[in-house]
Motif scaffolding. Structure first.
Motif, short mmCIF file in Angstrom:
data_model
loop_
_atom_site.label_atom_id
_atom_site.label_comp_id
_atom_site.label_asym_id
_atom_site.label_seq_id
_atom_site.Cartn_x
_atom_site.Cartn_y
_atom_site.Cartn_z
N TRP A 39 25.61 -10.80 -17.96
CA TRP A 39 26.29 -12.00 -17.42
C TRP A 39 26.29 -11.96 -15.89
CZ3 TRP A 39 31.17 -12.43 -14.79
CH2 TRP A 39 31.66 -13.74 -14.67
N GLU A 41 24.24 -10.40 -13.85
CA GLU A 41 22.88 -10.60 -13.34
C GLU A 41 22.49 -12.08 -13.40
OE1 GLU A 41 18.53 -9.21 -14.82
OE2 GLU A 41 20.12 -7.71 -15.06
N GLU A 42 22.82 -12.72 -14.54
CA GLU A 42 22.48 -14.13 -14.73
C GLU A 42 23.26 -15.02 -13.75
OE1 GLU A 42 20.21 -17.10 -16.49
OE2 GLU A 42 19.99 -14.92 -16.70
N GLU A 44 24.50 -14.15 -10.78
CA GLU A 44 23.97 -13.93 -9.43
C GLU A 44 22.67 -14.71 -9.24
OE1 GLU A 44 23.93 -9.67 -8.56
OE2 GLU A 44 26.10 -9.53 -8.88
N LYS A 45 21.85 -14.71 -10.31
CA LYS A 45 20.56 -15.41 -10.27
C LYS A 45 20.78 -16.92 -10.17
CE LYS A 45 17.57 -15.71 -13.84
NZ LYS A 45 17.00 -15.05 -15.05
N ARG A 46 21.63 -17.47 -11.05
CA ARG A 46 21.83 -18.93 -11.09
C ARG A 46 22.54 -19.46 -9.85
NH1 ARG A 46 23.05 -21.04 -17.27
NH2 ARG A 46 21.66 -19.62 -18.36
N THR A 47 23.31 -18.60 -9.16
CA THR A 47 23.99 -19.07 -7.95
C THR A 47 23.18 -18.72 -6.71
OG1 THR A 47 25.27 -17.02 -7.80
CG2 THR A 47 26.31 -18.86 -8.95
N GLY A 48 21.98 -18.21 -6.91
CA GLY A 48 21.13 -17.84 -5.77
C GLY A 48 21.78 -16.78 -4.89
N GLY A 49 22.53 -15.88 -5.50
CA GLY A 49 23.16 -14.80 -4.73
C GLY A 49 24.47 -15.18 -4.05
N LYS A 52 28.55 -12.55 -6.18
CA LYS A 52 28.24 -11.16 -6.53
C LYS A 52 29.32 -10.68 -7.49
CE LYS A 52 24.68 -9.74 -3.89
NZ LYS A 52 23.72 -10.63 -4.57
#
Length: 333
Positions: A39, A41-42, A44-49, A52
């Motif tokens: 969750w 990792e996903e 962080e990816k979907r919010t473009g970092g 965190k």
């Protein structure tokens, strides 16, 4: 005279990422911790970092029984709460513990639809309106692990000592079928079965693997009794402080996380059963007539629960009737 250098326009300061702390009691090897890793990792990816996630497993921030208050006072932002650990605090959640009301299992599709309705219409308004519920789940079905006796009907356990981990409904069920209930924690049940201080233990199926019960049991009767719910929630102030687009991404991620969670829990139970069979454990499926005998012997427990909750001022009858009506309609589809 050299012309003055133009002053460089100020570079906008990089936005600091929003940090979310996740606190829970599961060890890092547990599937629920692995779910939080996926969750995080996903997200962080979907919010473009922009978000965190920091994970604190294994009671790093607080003890398991303090998790609800730790979430409310923002010791961490996101947690996985197990209502069973707070006896008397969230009484309507006990609908999940009734033996036959909501079809059991971590990934039961009818159980999932009913669970969503129970949370949305009753549990969130009555018990959890002071937090943001992200997604819900349920522990695996409760089954009867027997040291060395094959059990099919209630008469088979008459006079035996049956362990249970906690709660007030399981001991009533054990007494209703003529056995003696003995509270035995998950930590002690292996030894109790090995030494014969109990004849069997009611606990979810996956305990065959996670607590090695396959080493001390010969039979497992698949009673498939109801088991408690758990849910992942966020502190309400944290939730309200997030930008709307981030809230939207989190909301969109929840169904994915819920399905992955159900799949992981169900897989653990399946693995447990396959390994148990290799070790010679027999898993007993009840015939409809046998199951009916268990239901008839213990049905009163559910009706008593409704009366008791109504006496405390909770709309338990309405909840109970909604559950049975929904199950009937969904099973008829």
């Amino acid at each position: 005279v050299p012309s003055p250098r133009p002053t460089p326009s100020p570079v906008p300061a990089p936005q600091k990422p929003i940090v979310l702390k996740v606190g829970h009691h599961y060890p890092p090897v547990h599937q629920q911790h692995k779910l939080f890793e996926a969750w995080a990792e996903e997200l962080e990816k979907r919010t473009g970092g922009r978000v965190k996630v920091e994970l604190y497993p294994a009671e790093a921030l607080c003890k398991v029984r303090e998790e609800c208050d730790a979430l409310l006072n923002r010791t961490f932002d996101v947690g996985d709460l197990i209502p069973t650990y707070y006896p008397g605090r969230f009484p309507l959640e006990e609908i999940f513990h009734l033996p036959w009301a909501i079809p059991a299992g971590a990934d039961n599709p009818i159980g999932k639809e009913v669970r969503h309705a129970v949370f949305e219409k009753f549990l969130i308004p009555y018990h959890f309106s002071n937090m943001k519920v992200l997604w819900t789940g349920r522990f695996d079905r409760n089954v009867l692990h027997m040291a060395d006796k094959e059990v099919r009907i209630p008469d088979d356990v008459k006079g035996l000592v049956i362990g249970f981990p906690g709660g007030k409904l399981l001991p009533k069920l054990i007494s209703a079928v003529g056995a003696s209930p003995e509270q035995v924690t998950v930590i002690d049940m292996y030894t109790a079965l090995e030494r014969g201080t109990i004849d069997g233990q009611i606990i979810p199926l996956e305990a065959q693997l996670s607590f090695k019960l396959m080493e001390v049991t010969k039979y497992v009767t698949l009673l498939n009794l109801g088991s408690g719910s758990h849910f992942v929630a966020m502190n309400l102030d944290t939730w309200n402080s997030l930008p709307p687009d981030i809230q939207k991404i989190i909301e969109e991620l929840s169904p994915w996380a819920e399905d992955l969670q159900a799949e992981m829990w169900a897989k653990t139970a399946e693995t447990a059963m396959n390994l148990g069979k290799e070790k010679g454990v027999q898993y007993i499926e009840l015939a409809p007539g046998e199951r009916q005998q268990w239901i008839e012997a213990t049905k009163q427990i559910e009706l008593d629960w409704v009366k008791e909750m109504e006496a405390k001022g909770f709309p338990a009858r309405e909840l109970y009737e909604m559950v049975y009506q929904m199950v009937k309609e969904l099973q008829g589809k």
